[in-house]
Each structure stands twice: as C-alpha cells, then as structure tokens.
Design a protein around this motif. Structure first.
Motif, PDB file in Angstrom:
ATOM      1  N   LYS A   7       0.847  -1.179   0.000  1.00  0.00           N
ATOM      2  CA  LYS A   7       0.000   0.000   0.000  1.00  0.00           C
ATOM      3  C   LYS A   7       0.888   1.236   0.000  1.00  0.00           C
ATOM      4  O   LYS A   7       1.873   1.305   0.728  1.00  0.00           O
ATOM      5  CB  LYS A   7      -0.876  -0.014   1.262  1.00  0.00           C
ATOM      6  CG  LYS A   7      -1.877   1.120   1.357  1.00  0.00           C
ATOM      7  CD  LYS A   7      -2.711   0.917   2.619  1.00  0.00           C
ATOM      8  CE  LYS A   7      -3.078   2.265   3.194  1.00  0.00           C
ATOM      9  NZ  LYS A   7      -4.419   2.661   3.167  1.00  0.00           N
ATOM     10  N   THR A   8       0.567   2.200  -0.875  1.00  0.00           N
ATOM     11  CA  THR A   8       1.306   3.455  -0.834  1.00  0.00           C
ATOM     12  C   THR A   8       0.323   4.584  -0.606  1.00  0.00           C
ATOM     13  O   THR A   8      -0.841   4.506  -1.003  1.00  0.00           O
ATOM     14  CB  THR A   8       2.061   3.757  -2.138  1.00  0.00           C
ATOM     15  OG1 THR A   8       1.122   4.117  -3.159  1.00  0.00           O
ATOM     16  CG2 THR A   8       2.873   2.560  -2.600  1.00  0.00           C
ATOM     17  N   GLU A   9       0.798   5.637   0.046  1.00  0.00           N
ATOM     18  CA  GLU A   9      -0.046   6.785   0.314  1.00  0.00           C
ATOM     19  C   GLU A   9       0.740   8.045  -0.011  1.00  0.00           C
ATOM     20  O   GLU A   9       1.847   8.229   0.501  1.00  0.00           O
ATOM     21  CB  GLU A   9      -0.441   6.782   1.803  1.00  0.00           C
ATOM     22  CG  GLU A   9      -1.814   7.354   2.078  1.00  0.00           C
ATOM     23  CD  GLU A   9      -2.145   7.221   3.553  1.00  0.00           C
ATOM     24  OE1 GLU A   9      -2.848   6.272   3.917  1.00  0.00           O
ATOM     25  OE2 GLU A   9      -1.667   8.062   4.341  1.00  0.00           O
ATOM     26  N   ASP A  10       0.204   8.850  -0.907  1.00  0.00           N
ATOM     27  CA  ASP A  10       0.818  10.134  -1.253  1.00  0.00           C
ATOM     28  C   ASP A  10       2.260   9.947  -1.739  1.00  0.00           C
ATOM     29  O   ASP A  10       3.126  10.781  -1.488  1.00  0.00           O
ATOM     30  CB  ASP A  10       0.790  11.074  -0.022  1.00  0.00           C
ATOM     31  CG  ASP A  10       1.119  12.507  -0.409  1.00  0.00           C
ATOM     32  OD1 ASP A  10       0.857  12.885  -1.566  1.00  0.00           O
ATOM     33  OD2 ASP A  10       1.669  13.232   0.432  1.00  0.00           O
ATOM     34  N   ASP A  25      -1.648   7.015  -4.565  1.00  0.00           N
ATOM     35  CA  ASP A  25      -2.254   6.116  -3.577  1.00  0.00           C
ATOM     36  C   ASP A  25      -2.544   4.803  -4.287  1.00  0.00           C
ATOM     37  O   ASP A  25      -3.262   4.776  -5.281  1.00  0.00           O
ATOM     38  CB  ASP A  25      -3.564   6.712  -3.044  1.00  0.00           C
ATOM     39  CG  ASP A  25      -3.320   8.021  -2.308  1.00  0.00           C
ATOM     40  OD1 ASP A  25      -2.234   8.157  -1.700  1.00  0.00           O
ATOM     41  OD2 ASP A  25      -4.185   8.906  -2.376  1.00  0.00           O
ATOM     42  N   GLU A  27      -2.919   0.275  -3.915  1.00  0.00           N
ATOM     43  CA  GLU A  27      -3.076  -0.914  -3.062  1.00  0.00           C
ATOM     44  C   GLU A  27      -2.960  -2.170  -3.902  1.00  0.00           C
ATOM     45  O   GLU A  27      -3.476  -2.219  -5.010  1.00  0.00           O
ATOM     46  CB  GLU A  27      -4.453  -0.903  -2.405  1.00  0.00           C
ATOM     47  CG  GLU A  27      -4.422  -0.490  -0.948  1.00  0.00           C
ATOM     48  CD  GLU A  27      -5.779  -0.637  -0.279  1.00  0.00           C
ATOM     49  OE1 GLU A  27      -6.040   0.117   0.656  1.00  0.00           O
ATOM     50  OE2 GLU A  27      -6.582  -1.520  -0.705  1.00  0.00           O
ATOM     51  N   GLY A  60       5.664  10.749   1.173  1.00  0.00           N
ATOM     52  CA  GLY A  60       4.716   9.639   1.109  1.00  0.00           C
ATOM     53  C   GLY A  60       5.081   8.480   2.016  1.00  0.00           C
ATOM     54  O   GLY A  60       6.161   8.451   2.600  1.00  0.00           O
ATOM     55  N   ARG A  61       4.138   7.532   2.130  1.00  0.00           N
ATOM     56  CA  ARG A  61       4.352   6.389   3.008  1.00  0.00           C
ATOM     57  C   ARG A  61       4.095   5.074   2.272  1.00  0.00           C
ATOM     58  O   ARG A  61       3.292   5.026   1.337  1.00  0.00           O
ATOM     59  CB  ARG A  61       3.450   6.495   4.232  1.00  0.00           C
ATOM     60  CG  ARG A  61       3.975   7.544   5.226  1.00  0.00           C
ATOM     61  CD  ARG A  61       3.116   7.632   6.446  1.00  0.00           C
ATOM     62  NE  ARG A  61       1.811   8.205   6.132  1.00  0.00           N
ATOM     63  CZ  ARG A  61       0.830   8.320   7.024  1.00  0.00           C
ATOM     64  NH1 ARG A  61       0.995   7.869   8.251  1.00  0.00           N
ATOM     65  NH2 ARG A  61      -0.315   8.859   6.683  1.00  0.00           N
ATOM     66  N   TRP A  63       3.412   0.819   2.954  1.00  0.00           N
ATOM     67  CA  TRP A  63       3.207  -0.331   3.839  1.00  0.00           C
ATOM     68  C   TRP A  63       3.454  -1.596   3.036  1.00  0.00           C
ATOM     69  O   TRP A  63       3.025  -1.692   1.884  1.00  0.00           O
ATOM     70  CB  TRP A  63       1.771  -0.372   4.365  1.00  0.00           C
ATOM     71  CG  TRP A  63       1.461   0.662   5.389  1.00  0.00           C
ATOM     72  CD1 TRP A  63       1.480   0.507   6.744  1.00  0.00           C
ATOM     73  CD2 TRP A  63       1.040   2.010   5.143  1.00  0.00           C
ATOM     74  NE1 TRP A  63       1.111   1.678   7.365  1.00  0.00           N
ATOM     75  CE2 TRP A  63       0.834   2.617   6.409  1.00  0.00           C
ATOM     76  CE3 TRP A  63       0.827   2.763   3.984  1.00  0.00           C
ATOM     77  CZ2 TRP A  63       0.430   3.924   6.545  1.00  0.00           C
ATOM     78  CZ3 TRP A  63       0.423   4.070   4.117  1.00  0.00           C
ATOM     79  CH2 TRP A  63       0.228   4.648   5.386  1.00  0.00           C
ATOM     80  N   GLN A  68       4.473  -0.542   8.074  1.00  0.00           N
ATOM     81  CA  GLN A  68       5.062   0.575   7.360  1.00  0.00           C
ATOM     82  C   GLN A  68       6.555   0.308   7.192  1.00  0.00           C
ATOM     83  O   GLN A  68       7.225  -0.125   8.131  1.00  0.00           O
ATOM     84  CB  GLN A  68       4.848   1.886   8.139  1.00  0.00           C
ATOM     85  CG  GLN A  68       5.121   3.085   7.266  1.00  0.00           C
ATOM     86  CD  GLN A  68       4.660   4.383   7.901  1.00  0.00           C
ATOM     87  OE1 GLN A  68       3.901   4.377   8.874  1.00  0.00           O
ATOM     88  NE2 GLN A  68       5.101   5.479   7.347  1.00  0.00           N
TER      89      GLN A  68
END
Ligand SMILES: Nc1ncnc2c1ncn2[C@@H]1O[C@H](COP(=O)(O)OP(=O)(O)OP(=O)(O)O)[C@@H](O)[C@H]1O
Ligand SMILES: [Mg+2]
Lengths: 256, 349
Positions: A7-10, A25, A27, A60-61, A63, A68
């Motif tokens: 999963k990535t965010e931003d 973003d 998944e 960004g982040r 998982w 994470q």
C-alpha cells in the motif's frame, strides 16, 4: 485490510523541478496481478524505483505486508520479499547463469567472510530447479550471459526474481525488447506465478498482454495515478483514453 | 505449449552461438609463437638455442616474477574496471621502510652505525617485524586508494596517480634519499635463489583459487561487468573495491620487499614504471581494461611473454634502447587489441 500486501499513500518523487511522481495512492492484494500502463515518461519506472528502495522518495508512506516500511536500498526490499526485474537488466554479462541468479546471495560451503567458498554445485542444482519451476529453458547454464540472446537474458532476470520472490514480484517492461516467442515464454512465467498466487506488478506498454494477464490496470499520466480499472470490466479503448488524457473527466469517477 | 516455446527459443540460439575462444588461449599461442620465433632467430644469428638453456630461463623468470606478483593484484583491480598506477611507487616506499626495520645490528663484527634506527640501540629484529611493516605499508597505500575511489568517486586513474606521487615522496623522505643496506640474513633470504619464484607461484595460485572459488571472485567480476547490477543485487560495491585495492597494495608491498631483499639494498627510486609493466602483463594476458574479464592465468602468461621478449632481446644482443621502444610498442599493441576486442563484442552483442 488483512490481505493487502502493498500500500502506498501520497507517494511522490521530484527530480529537481521534474514532478516525476505525484501523490500516488495504491493498493495491491495478495495473489493479485496488477498492470501499470502509461505513456513514456508517465512515471511508471519512477513509481517502481520508490517502492523498491532504489531511490529515496520525496514524500509519502509505504506499507508492505501490514507494516510501514523504509527501504534504504534494493537489498532491503529484497530481504522483505520483493523481487524486481528492472527495465535495464540488472545482470552481470560476464558471469554464468547460476552466478547471476545467486548474485549477492551466493550459497557457500563454508563461511570465511568475503572469501567464503562457493557451493557451485548447489547453486547449479537450484538454478536448474528454479528454471524448471518457472518454465524457462536455457541450453547452457555455464555460458557467460553475454553469449545469450536478449530473450534468454530477460528470462534469466525473470527466473531470478521468480525463484526468489516470496511476497511480491515487480517487472518493469519485461517483454519490451523481446520477439514473439520469447514474449510468449515470459508470459508463461507470469501465468505460472499467478497459479502460485505470487502477487505481481507488471509495467507494460502492451495492452494485449495486459488484458491477457492481469486482474487490474493502473494508469499513470504525467506523474499522476489517473485510473484504477478492473481488467474484466473495461476495453482497450477506455484504457487508451485514460493514457492519453481524453477521458480526463470521468477518470476520477472510476477510482475504486 | 510451454515445451514448444522453449524449444523454439533454444533453436533460435544456434546461429548466434559463437566459438568460445578464451583470451588466455590467444596469449598462450602468442607466448609459444614468440618463443619459437626467437628460437629460430637464435639458430640463425647466434648459433645456439634460446629455450634449451636452463641458466637463461632461470634469469628470465627471476626478472619478471617480482612484477608478476604486482600483476596478480593489478589484474584484480582491472577486472573491477579500475586501474592502479601506484604499484611502482608503493614498491619503492615498502622497500625503504621494510628494509630499515630489517637492518643487521652488526656488520663484520662492528656495530652497524649506519642503520636507520641506530640511535635506538639497534639489534637484529626478528624477520617478522620488517615483513609485517612492509605488508602493512602496502596494505595502507592500497586501502587509501580503495577508500578514495569507492567513497569519493574519484576516478581510479586519478586517485592512484596521487598515490603514485605520494608513495614515491614517502620513499625519498624516509631516509632523505639515502639508500638502506645490510639486511639481516633472514630478510635477505626472501630475495635469494628461487625464493621470489616460489613467492610468485604461491601468490598466483592463491588468488587464482580465490577468484575462481570464492564469493570475492564472483563479486569482483560482477562489479567490473556491471556495477549497477552488482549494487542492485545487494553487493556492497564500495567495501568490495576497498578490499580489492587493499589486496593490490599488499601485493605491491610484498614485491617491494622481494626486490629489496634480492638486491640487498633499498633505494627510493626502486620500482619505477613497474605499474605499467604489471598492467601490460595483465592486458597482454587477456585481462580487459573495460573490466569483467580476465584471469590470473592470463596475467601469468602475459608475464611469461614479457620475460621471453626481454630475455630474447638480450639473447639476440639487441640494443637496450630498442628493447625499451619495442616494449612500449607491445604495451600499446596490447591495449589496441583490447579496445578492438571490446568494439567487436559491442557490435556482436
Ligand atoms: N534520474 C532522473 N533524473 C531526472 N529526471 C528523471 C529521472 N528519472 C526519470 N526522470 C523523469 O521523470 C519522468 C518519469 O520517468 P519514468 O522513467 O518514471 O517514466 P516511465 O513511465 O517509466 O517511462 P517509459 O515508458 O519510457 O519507461 C520523466 O519525465 C523522466 O524524464
Ligand atoms: Mg520506464
């Protein structure tokens, strides 16, 4: 939530003034095969490089496997179970097939720091086994990779990832330089991975291949993740619209 | 279906299949050819055999093994895609420093008042001391080379050129230019008789095995072959380069002690141009300056070619000036051949 493997965010990457990747973003569920498509320079390879720790992201982040993660380098990602076939092959031309397959994680007979004695027989056997399992056939394992055709080299790179991947495989345009038969062989390997339920991210320009192989299609345009499509529900024209930006307005509507 | 595709890929390969003609074999043919050529010239112009003369062969081999020891290290450096220009100066520095720790406390029953460390109440030190110091000096020089190249990304050519000048400076500074003489018998033994040949054989065999059978070898070739691939495969490229250059420095240090022990004296100018001869031996033996290719076996054959040519010239009473010029031409020819091979490979690839 439980079966989300990546999963990535931003997720964002700027090269100086170039916004190569902007706020992605994304998944990926366990066992799922996803394609990433987009024009040249859309940011596909950049996305792959941020996930695999080859480069350090701007923002960004990420998982992976529910946690994470911060990958300082490709080795970190590999140790976590992510194997990557990079767009420019990461092979050592002067080494033979087993040495390439085991490069950086050689089997040794006994440890002596850098001078550990190689267990060539075990690596050769495992190579044969790995190639058989992935359906790759290479006539002479002991030849330097340099003596092989582009397709065979690509197969070695893919077999390497396929044999080691425990959690996720990423392939960046694995068939871009291949002939028809070699492409078919690589696609065979990918189907084989699907049967083994190994999740895959496939970067490709070949829409026919994408529709044949994957469950979901992600479209990048100018650094933005513009569409997330179910492969069974869309056709080629619609994907092309997203790639070129004609479908700009309804792209947001198709977000899952 | 899968069977069919694999077969067709396999079938498509056969026209591309090229002869495997290792560069070492070329070098070996060259060696035999040159030796026979000089042999024939010998019968015509000198009236005797060149090869069937044990004394000559012995001198020939002794002339080249010292540089051969250096070539074993330089070969590994070149395989990583680098170069080491500091070997000759490291020989000079090690010869001076090691010798000053190997000086006899007494000569002809008198205290050796000319020993470098005479003021410290000099007595014979066990031979292990100068050996350790000498190897340490070589190792340090190599370590600095490697660290500069790996971590500051200075091109190997420049970094080792700096070491070439610095180490020569150290060699001169150590005794303010004075030669250092009178080694202990134990230290002198390193350079006497056929001992240098034994040292070369041991070193060459050791690194032949290491390159072939250890992780170190695979990584050395991998880095020279495709540094990015090596890095992406998780090899610590920087650390490995430091190790390779350190080994090259260590072997230069060893060679320095052998030269000093053999001549029973050390001078600051020792080893000048050895680096070029060592590089030439490697390249003549098929070690590619582009990196990734070559072997200790090849470098050894290159060394023998060097020996045969030098000793052949003396045998044919060729003027020393011509020898230098022809040696230079051979070095250039070897590099041209290597560049040509690279080009051909790129076109085929
Ligand atoms: N190291 C870099 N430094 C500067 N700009 C870069 C760098 N790498 C990529 N870019 C730029 O980032 C953008 C995205 O590049 P990327 O390689 O991700 O494209 P891509 O979608 O993989 O294209 P292709 O289909 O051609 O492989 C491009 O504009 C590219 O020029
Ligand atoms: Mg790309």
């Amino acid at each position: 939530m439980s079966d989300v493997i990546l999963k990535t965010e931003d997720l964002t990457k700027h090269y100086g003034g170039v916004q190569a990747l902007e706020g992605a973003d994304f998944e990926l569920r366990d066992g799922e095969h996803v394609a990433i498509v987009g024009d040249n320079g859309a940011g596909k390879s950049t996305f792959v490089r941020q996930i695999t720790g080859v480069e350090q992201r701007t923002r960004g982040r990420i998982w992976f496997d529910g946690e994470q993660v911060e990958f300082d380098g490709p080795l970190d990602a590999r140790e976590a179970g992510i194997e990557t076939v990079f767009q420019n092959l990461a092979l050592a031309d002067e080494l033979d097939v087993p040495s390439n397959l085991f490069l950086g994680r050689e089997k040794v007979k006994f440890r002596l720091g850098p001078f550990s004695i190689l267990d060539r027989r075990a690596m050769r056997q495992d190579t044969e086994e790995g190639l058989r399992r992935t359906g790759v056939k290479i006539p002479k394992l002991d030849n330097a990779i340099r003596h092989m055709s582009g397709g065979q080299r690509q197969c070695v790179a893919i077999a390497r990832s396929a044999s080691f991947a425990s959690r996720l495989i990423i392939m960046d345009e694995p068939t871009a330089a291949l002939g028809v038969q070699e492409t078919a062989q690589v696609e065979g390997i990918i189907r084989n991975l699907k049967e083994r339920r190994v999740p895959l991210i496939l970067v490709s320009h070949n829409l026919r291949q994408v529709f044949d192989l994957v469950d979901r299609i992600i479209v990048f345009r100018r650094g933005l993740l513009v569409a997330d499509l179910n492969a069974a529900e869309v056709d080629g024209n619609e994907v092309v619209k997203h790639i070129t930006g004609v479908a700009n307005q309804d792209a947001t509507a198709t977000f899952a | 279906m899968a069977e069919l595709t694999s077969q067709s890929v396999e079938g498509g390969e056969s026209p591309r299949r090229r002869r495997h003609w290792p560069a070492e074999l070329n070098a070996l043919i060259g060696l035999v050819g040159i030796a026979l050529f000089i042999e024939i010239l010998g019968w015509i112009f000198v009236g005797q055999s060149f090869l069937l003369n044990l004394a000559r062969l012995r001198i020939m081999i002794l002339q080249v093994v010292v540089i051969g020891i250096i070539a074993v290290g330089v070969t590994q450096v070149i395989i990583t895609g680098g170069i080491d220009l500091s070997s000759g100066s490291v020989v000079g520095a090690t010869a001076m420093i090691a010798m000053s720790f190997a000086q006899a406390g007494e000569i002809y029953g008198e205290p050796n008042t000319r020993a470098v460390f005479w003021e410290l109440g000099w007595v014979d030190l066990p031979v292990i001391v100068p050996l350790a110091v000498g190897l340490g000096v070589g190792l340090l020089a190599g370590f600095i080379n490697g660290a500069l190249i790996a971590y500051t990304k200075i091109p190997p050519f420049i970094a080792t050129l700096g070491m070439m000048v610095t180490a020569r400076g150290v060699a001169k500074w150590w005794t303010r230019g004075e030669p250092v003489s009178f080694p202990t018998d134990q230290f002198a033994a390193i350079g006497q008789g056929m001992t240098p040949v034994l040292i070369f054989v041991a070193v060459a065999a050791l690194f032949y095995l290491i390159l072939k059978f250890t992780v170190y070898g695979t990584h050395t070739y991998a880095i020279g072959s495709n540094q990015d691939a090596a890095r992406m495969s998780g090899i610590n490229v920087e650390r490995h380069l430091v190790l390779v250059y350190s080994i090259a420095g260590l072997l230069s240090g060893l060679a320095g002690m052998v030269v000093a022990a053999r001549g029973l004296t050390a001078q600051a100018g020792m080893g000048i141009m050895y680096e070029l001869d060592a590089i030439a031996m490697a390249v003549i033996g098929g070690v590619s300056l582009a990196g990734g290719r070559g072997s200790i076996m090849g470098a050894t054959i290159g060394m023998l070619i060097f020996g045969v040519i030098i000793s052949g010239f003396t045998f044919l009473s060729l003027d020393a000036y011509y020898q230098e010029m022809i040696k230079g031409a051979i070095i250039v020819a070897a590099v041209v051949l290597d560049v040509w091979r690279q080009k051909r490979r790129a076109m085929e690839g």
